[in-house]
Motif scaffolding. Sequence first.
Motif, mmCIF file in Angstrom:
data_model
loop_
_atom_site.group_PDB
_atom_site.id
_atom_site.type_symbol
_atom_site.label_atom_id
_atom_site.label_comp_id
_atom_site.label_asym_id
_atom_site.label_seq_id
_atom_site.Cartn_x
_atom_site.Cartn_y
_atom_site.Cartn_z
ATOM 1 N N LEU A 79 -1.251 29.158 24.607
ATOM 2 C CA LEU A 79 -1.047 30.655 25.731
ATOM 3 C C LEU A 79 -2.645 30.760 27.081
ATOM 4 O O LEU A 79 -3.082 30.467 26.240
ATOM 5 C CB LEU A 79 -1.915 31.424 24.467
ATOM 6 C CG LEU A 79 -1.061 31.776 23.591
ATOM 7 C CD1 LEU A 79 -1.018 33.357 22.976
ATOM 8 C CD2 LEU A 79 0.824 31.939 23.698
ATOM 9 N N VAL A 109 -3.107 28.488 17.532
ATOM 10 C CA VAL A 109 -2.557 29.287 18.442
ATOM 11 C C VAL A 109 -3.869 28.431 18.978
ATOM 12 O O VAL A 109 -5.137 28.760 19.029
ATOM 13 C CB VAL A 109 -2.416 30.652 18.519
ATOM 14 C CG1 VAL A 109 -3.024 31.279 20.083
ATOM 15 C CG2 VAL A 109 -1.196 31.389 18.251
ATOM 16 N N MET A 111 -5.614 28.745 22.753
ATOM 17 C CA MET A 111 -5.931 30.054 23.755
ATOM 18 C C MET A 111 -6.107 29.802 24.920
ATOM 19 O O MET A 111 -7.271 29.206 24.637
ATOM 20 C CB MET A 111 -5.450 31.783 23.109
ATOM 21 C CG MET A 111 -5.688 32.416 24.214
ATOM 22 S SD MET A 111 -5.459 34.676 23.382
ATOM 23 C CE MET A 111 -5.646 35.607 25.188
ATOM 24 N N THR A 113 -8.397 31.739 27.952
ATOM 25 C CA THR A 113 -8.612 33.149 28.626
ATOM 26 C C THR A 113 -9.686 32.819 28.927
ATOM 27 O O THR A 113 -10.566 32.398 28.298
ATOM 28 C CB THR A 113 -9.353 34.028 27.602
ATOM 29 O OG1 THR A 113 -8.702 35.333 27.377
ATOM 30 C CG2 THR A 113 -9.440 33.848 25.908
#
Length: 171
Positions: A79, A109, A111, A113
Amino acid sequence: LVFQDANLMPWRNVRENIALPLILQGMPRSQALQKADTWLEIVGLQGFGEALPRELSGGMAQRVAIARSLIQEPGLLLLDEPFGALDALTREKMASELLRLWQEHRTTVLMVTHSISEAILLSDRVLVLSSRPGRVVLDLAVDLPRPRDEDIRYTPEFGALARELRRAITD
């Protein structure tokens, strides 16, 4: 892989967008669409299968993009700031959705961010990278109990992790 922008095919409806990876892999269209229906329900978009991407909110489009990735049953979901373009409330809702999906499917996952709070809420481990040249400046274990919900943000343990993460970013 899920990007900041949902990158949906504008001429395909939601159901067809979700089924697309399976169709491209050679699965019969009817079977792929049937699996897409299951994922529509999982991401809370039942009733929107025939909608076109332009008819969706940003959060709905991101849920379609996540479903399109998860329909392939990947061992790893990447992600890249998938909630970056969303408003604060939709971003929180999507984080809750991701927590729920992880709880049900246990997909690994990774990710990216820039949100300290989001990183702690969603992660078991947070890596902070320096600016160029990129190197790991903090490897933070997040030992908060699961399942998690939004209320965990208001605990002293969450606050302590957020302070440690912020220090690593500002040093």
